[in-house]
Design an enzyme around this catalytic site. Sequence first.
Site, PDB file in Angstrom:
ATOM      1  N   ARG A  21     -23.932  -7.049  -5.714  1.00 15.59           N
ATOM      2  CA  ARG A  21     -22.716  -6.920  -6.516  1.00 15.59           C
ATOM      3  C   ARG A  21     -22.937  -7.677  -7.826  1.00 15.59           C
ATOM      4  O   ARG A  21     -23.183  -8.882  -7.793  1.00 15.59           O
ATOM      5  CB  ARG A  21     -21.510  -7.513  -5.781  1.00 15.59           C
ATOM      6  CG  ARG A  21     -21.265  -6.911  -4.404  1.00 15.59           C
ATOM      7  CD  ARG A  21     -20.814  -5.480  -4.479  1.00 15.59           C
ATOM      8  NE  ARG A  21     -20.444  -4.984  -3.160  1.00 15.59           N
ATOM      9  CZ  ARG A  21     -20.213  -3.716  -2.896  1.00 15.59           C
ATOM     10  NH1 ARG A  21     -20.312  -2.808  -3.864  1.00 15.59           N
ATOM     11  NH2 ARG A  21     -19.878  -3.322  -1.675  1.00 15.59           N
ATOM     12  N   GLY A  30     -28.856 -19.460  -8.220  1.00 13.37           N
ATOM     13  CA  GLY A  30     -29.357 -20.819  -8.369  1.00 13.37           C
ATOM     14  C   GLY A  30     -29.500 -21.475  -7.018  1.00 13.37           C
ATOM     15  O   GLY A  30     -29.709 -20.797  -6.014  1.00 13.37           O
ATOM     16  N   CYS A  87     -33.026 -23.235  -3.143  1.00 15.67           N
ATOM     17  CA  CYS A  87     -33.995 -22.386  -2.444  1.00 15.67           C
ATOM     18  C   CYS A  87     -34.576 -21.277  -3.311  1.00 15.67           C
ATOM     19  O   CYS A  87     -35.792 -21.212  -3.508  1.00 15.67           O
ATOM     20  CB  CYS A  87     -33.351 -21.768  -1.202  1.00 15.67           C
ATOM     21  SG  CYS A  87     -32.847 -22.975   0.030  1.00 15.67           S
ATOM     22  N   ARG A 111     -27.861 -28.525  -7.586  1.00 14.93           N
ATOM     23  CA  ARG A 111     -29.270 -28.306  -7.904  1.00 14.93           C
ATOM     24  C   ARG A 111     -29.513 -26.887  -8.399  1.00 14.93           C
ATOM     25  O   ARG A 111     -29.222 -25.924  -7.727  1.00 14.93           O
ATOM     26  CB  ARG A 111     -30.140 -28.599  -6.675  1.00 14.93           C
ATOM     27  CG  ARG A 111     -30.221 -30.075  -6.319  1.00 14.93           C
ATOM     28  CD  ARG A 111     -30.945 -30.294  -5.014  1.00 14.93           C
ATOM     29  NE  ARG A 111     -30.199 -29.777  -3.882  1.00 14.93           N
ATOM     30  CZ  ARG A 111     -30.658 -29.745  -2.623  1.00 14.93           C
ATOM     31  NH1 ARG A 111     -31.877 -30.187  -2.359  1.00 14.93           N
ATOM     32  NH2 ARG A 111     -29.912 -29.265  -1.666  1.00 14.93           N
ATOM     33  N   LYS A 142     -36.802 -22.262  -6.451  1.00  9.80           N
ATOM     34  CA  LYS A 142     -37.982 -22.995  -5.981  1.00  9.80           C
ATOM     35  C   LYS A 142     -38.981 -22.077  -5.291  1.00  9.80           C
ATOM     36  O   LYS A 142     -40.195 -22.124  -5.551  1.00  9.80           O
ATOM     37  CB  LYS A 142     -37.556 -24.109  -5.023  1.00  9.80           C
ATOM     38  CG  LYS A 142     -38.701 -24.815  -4.303  1.00  9.80           C
ATOM     39  CD  LYS A 142     -38.184 -25.874  -3.362  1.00  9.80           C
ATOM     40  CE  LYS A 142     -37.470 -25.277  -2.174  1.00  9.80           C
ATOM     41  NZ  LYS A 142     -38.427 -24.592  -1.245  1.00  9.80           N
ATOM     42  N   ASN A 177     -32.694   5.527  -8.734  1.00  6.08           N
ATOM     43  CA  ASN A 177     -34.125   5.692  -8.975  1.00  6.08           C
ATOM     44  C   ASN A 177     -34.796   4.404  -9.442  1.00  6.08           C
ATOM     45  O   ASN A 177     -35.930   4.112  -9.053  1.00  6.08           O
ATOM     46  CB  ASN A 177     -34.365   6.813  -9.989  1.00  6.08           C
ATOM     47  CG  ASN A 177     -34.256   8.181  -9.340  1.00  6.08           C
ATOM     48  OD1 ASN A 177     -34.124   8.292  -8.121  1.00  6.08           O
ATOM     49  ND2 ASN A 177     -34.302   9.228 -10.134  1.00  6.08           N
ATOM     50  N   TYR A 188     -37.385  22.721  -9.284  1.00  7.34           N
ATOM     51  CA  TYR A 188     -37.181  22.213  -7.920  1.00  7.34           C
ATOM     52  C   TYR A 188     -35.701  22.123  -7.573  1.00  7.34           C
ATOM     53  O   TYR A 188     -35.244  22.678  -6.572  1.00  7.34           O
ATOM     54  CB  TYR A 188     -37.822  20.826  -7.782  1.00  7.34           C
ATOM     55  CG  TYR A 188     -39.246  20.867  -7.300  1.00  7.34           C
ATOM     56  CD1 TYR A 188     -39.537  20.915  -5.938  1.00  7.34           C
ATOM     57  CD2 TYR A 188     -40.295  20.874  -8.191  1.00  7.34           C
ATOM     58  CE1 TYR A 188     -40.847  20.957  -5.492  1.00  7.34           C
ATOM     59  CE2 TYR A 188     -41.613  20.915  -7.768  1.00  7.34           C
ATOM     60  CZ  TYR A 188     -41.889  20.950  -6.404  1.00  7.34           C
ATOM     61  OH  TYR A 188     -43.179  21.005  -5.967  1.00  7.34           O
ATOM     62  N   VAL A 189     -34.948  21.419  -8.404  1.00  4.98           N
ATOM     63  CA  VAL A 189     -33.534  21.198  -8.082  1.00  4.98           C
ATOM     64  C   VAL A 189     -32.764  22.509  -8.104  1.00  4.98           C
ATOM     65  O   VAL A 189     -31.973  22.799  -7.196  1.00  4.98           O
ATOM     66  CB  VAL A 189     -32.912  20.192  -9.066  1.00  4.98           C
ATOM     67  CG1 VAL A 189     -31.402  20.087  -8.860  1.00  4.98           C
ATOM     68  CG2 VAL A 189     -33.558  18.828  -8.906  1.00  4.98           C
ATOM     69  N   THR A 229     -30.182  15.075 -14.600  1.00  3.37           N
ATOM     70  CA  THR A 229     -30.105  13.630 -14.796  1.00  3.37           C
ATOM     71  C   THR A 229     -29.913  13.330 -16.273  1.00  3.37           C
ATOM     72  O   THR A 229     -30.684  13.783 -17.114  1.00  3.37           O
ATOM     73  CB  THR A 229     -31.389  12.957 -14.289  1.00  3.37           C
ATOM     74  OG1 THR A 229     -31.560  13.251 -12.901  1.00  3.37           O
ATOM     75  CG2 THR A 229     -31.323  11.452 -14.476  1.00  3.37           C
TER      76      THR A 229
END
Length: 441
Positions: free
Chosen positions: A262, A268, A271, A334, A274, A217, A10-11, A127
Amino acid sequence: MKVSVFGLGYVGTVSAACLATEGHDVIGVDVNPAKLAMIGDGRTPVVEERIGDIVAEVVASGRLTVTDDVATAIHATDLSLICVGTPSAPNGSLDTTYLQRAAREIGEALASRDPDAGRHTVVFRSTMLPGTCLGVLVPILEEASGLVAGQDFGVAVNPEFLREGSSVKDFYDPPKTVVGELDPASGDAVLSLYAGLGAPEFRVEPPVAEMTKYVDNTFHGLKIGFANEIGALARELGVDSHDVMEIFLSDTKLNISPAYLRPGFAFGGSCLPKDLRGLVHAARRHDVRVPILENVLPSNDEHIQRAFEHVAATGKRRVGVFGLAFKGGTDDLRESPLVELCERMLGKGYDLRIYDPAVVESALLGANRAFIEAHLPHLRDLLVDSVADVVDHAEVLVVGKADDDVREALGHGTAAPVIDLVRLPDAAARRQQEGYVGLAW
């Protein structure tokens, strides 16, 4: 340019045919006589939109020819694209057999190539894992040719971003062009192939280019798996997942954006942990298996453990920590990963001093105070008032926050090893220095 393309799957087929439409003279090379016969007759060996017409056109014009003779192709071209397969071995490892064979045959052909023909550039499009080009293939090329890479011939890594089913479109309208160059001349040769396509160009070291395709990928697979798990749970909760994801996708500031992509320290706060726990609990209650979502928090915990292991590896016992809140600009402790890291160090007997000007122990209230009393009950004894107090105490420094005063102190140099959790502005230079450890770079 005169280009040879090794491997007509293919490639390789798409790359060869499309390069020929751009005016390059292309020789396709393969060991499969059936593929060579088909392309030689102007037919395509792969099923792909538009490729049949393109192959017929460029073969008829003479801009695309084929051969099974490596030396003929190398002697007649300026640049070769290696597009051979790199399948998985039974244990999941990368099988580089075809790559190594191609490198050896190309090296042998380079040995007999007319030196007056100009420098040939070998470009790996297959690859492959970081280190394969420089650690495996370049030595084979040099041994087989008796020549020096980067001097007598060029080498580059040029990963492809072609999706089966739309690879012709992707060739002419790529998301990016990435070139891992052994030297600038090698990069120049590769980029000249794609002149006019208009994609963002990245010239990097070969291992960076090799890693790029894997990152793409695996992230694509993660996105698909994430969306499918959300869909399965939403269905059980009586919610149309497409309505939900339409809203999710509309947010290009935080969701579909560079935000949170990044590498740094663990997440932490009040929100994310939890809500992840809540969603996973709801899935279990409805007997919906969501292995990706279930493993996000364990993955996050592994990142905290990595930081602890880097501290332990120094063999030092007095530790200075910059930062304690879960992120800058807040005193919220928290589920802060820095609190968790400090708790682990204290549990192992480390002597800590912590500096975070936003955290004042006497001012902590409510759930914030309750959390820190449960995890670092002696916080008052650990907090210090200045960067200097931390530096004077520490045999090893952990940077979880890099305000101006922290950066200034570190910029003056320190004998203590530095464990960098935030990527200091000069991290690229520090990576070469003894005693510096970047957590994820």
